[in-house]
Design a protein around this motif. Structure first.
Motif, short mmCIF file in Angstrom:
data_model
loop_
_atom_site.label_atom_id
_atom_site.label_comp_id
_atom_site.label_asym_id
_atom_site.label_seq_id
_atom_site.Cartn_x
_atom_site.Cartn_y
_atom_site.Cartn_z
N MET A 40 0.85 -1.18 0.00
CA MET A 40 0.00 0.00 0.00
C MET A 40 0.89 1.24 0.00
O MET A 40 1.86 1.31 0.76
CB MET A 40 -0.90 -0.01 1.24
CG MET A 40 -1.84 1.17 1.33
SD MET A 40 -2.95 1.08 2.76
CE MET A 40 -1.85 1.60 4.06
N SER A 62 -6.37 2.77 4.16
CA SER A 62 -6.39 1.30 4.16
C SER A 62 -7.73 0.75 3.67
O SER A 62 -7.78 -0.32 3.05
CB SER A 62 -6.06 0.76 5.55
OG SER A 62 -6.99 1.20 6.49
N TRP A 89 -7.52 1.02 -0.07
CA TRP A 89 -6.55 0.03 -0.55
C TRP A 89 -7.18 -1.36 -0.60
O TRP A 89 -6.98 -2.11 -1.56
CB TRP A 89 -5.31 0.04 0.32
CG TRP A 89 -4.28 -0.95 -0.13
CD1 TRP A 89 -3.90 -2.09 0.51
CD2 TRP A 89 -3.49 -0.88 -1.32
NE1 TRP A 89 -2.93 -2.74 -0.20
CE2 TRP A 89 -2.66 -2.02 -1.34
CE3 TRP A 89 -3.42 0.02 -2.38
CZ2 TRP A 89 -1.76 -2.28 -2.37
CZ3 TRP A 89 -2.52 -0.23 -3.41
CH2 TRP A 89 -1.71 -1.36 -3.41
#
Length: 97
Positions: free
Chosen positions: A46, A52, A55
């Protein structure tokens, strides 16, 4: 060997109708990204300072591009996808470089 993939934030959206019906507080468009912001990654890790949640939604497409794959109906080496935040999704352009 993986190719690099550039991720560009295209659009930050706000689904006001969903917020009015389902949320219990005031929301603003995603503040993790700015439209036009770019990230470069190797297809596996990432990018630094990347969300996150986004991602997790994009990684399968990034990995496909990094390994030379393509998607039906899209120019080779390119894909457009979104994070799955139903209230304030962000659209991204993914391109093999």
């Amino acid at each position: 060997m993986n190719a690099d993939v550039k991720i560009t934030a295209l659009r930050r959206s706000l689904n006001q109708d969903f917020l009015e019906e389902y949320a219990d507080s005031i929301w603003v468009p995603c503040q993790m990204f700015e439209e036009g912001q770019e990230f470069l990654c190797d297809g596996i890790k990432m990018p630094e300072d990347f969300c996150s949640w986004a991602w997790a939604d994009l990684h399968q497409f990034v990995l496909t591009l990094a390994r030379g794959g393509t998607f039906v109906g899209v120019r080779p080496g390119l894909f457009v996808s979104n994070c799955t935040d139903g209230f304030r999704p962000v659209s991204f352009k993914l391109e093999r470089v």
